[in-house]
Scaffold this motif. Sequence first.
Motif, PDB file in Angstrom:
ATOM      1  N   HIS A   2       0.853  -1.190   0.000  1.00 29.87           N
ATOM      2  CA  HIS A   2       0.000   0.000   0.000  1.00 29.87           C
ATOM      3  C   HIS A   2       0.886   1.236   0.000  1.00 29.87           C
ATOM      4  CE1 HIS A   2      -3.168   2.680   2.044  1.00 29.87           C
ATOM      5  NE2 HIS A   2      -3.431   2.593   0.763  1.00 29.87           N
ATOM      6  N   ASN A   4       0.584   5.459  -0.298  1.00 34.39           N
ATOM      7  CA  ASN A   4      -0.403   6.522  -0.206  1.00 34.39           C
ATOM      8  C   ASN A   4       0.295   7.871  -0.084  1.00 34.39           C
ATOM      9  OD1 ASN A   4      -2.742   7.944   0.068  1.00 34.39           O
ATOM     10  ND2 ASN A   4      -3.192   7.242   2.131  1.00 34.39           N
ATOM     11  N   GLU A   9      -2.502   7.014  -4.801  1.00 33.20           N
ATOM     12  CA  GLU A   9      -2.687   5.897  -3.872  1.00 33.20           C
ATOM     13  C   GLU A   9      -2.710   4.605  -4.674  1.00 33.20           C
ATOM     14  OE1 GLU A   9      -5.543   4.470  -0.205  1.00 33.20           O
ATOM     15  OE2 GLU A   9      -5.922   6.378  -1.191  1.00 33.20           O
ATOM     16  N   GLU A  11      -2.783   0.307  -4.113  1.00 33.04           N
ATOM     17  CA  GLU A  11      -2.924  -0.836  -3.222  1.00 33.04           C
ATOM     18  C   GLU A  11      -2.909  -2.097  -4.079  1.00 33.04           C
ATOM     19  OE1 GLU A  11      -5.981  -2.362   0.208  1.00 33.04           O
ATOM     20  OE2 GLU A  11      -5.866  -0.224  -0.247  1.00 33.04           O
TER      21      GLU A  11
END
Length: 61
Positions: A2, A4, A9, A11
């Motif tokens: 992940h 961010n 962002e 994932e």
Amino acid sequence: MHINTKRFELEIHRDSIWVRVSLFGRTFQTFRDFSGQGLSATNWIKDAEYPTETESRSTLI
């Protein structure tokens, strides 16, 4: 995995990937599922339409 940041962002899971990128007042979001179900979603939205973190929390309460 992940990652961010303010404008990006990412994932990644074994069976799916989700990406959100904000540029020039617009946000691009996409989701892909590789587990065999074939789920996916992609959209462009204006940042004014994208709920802020505070707004999204208040709607959950």
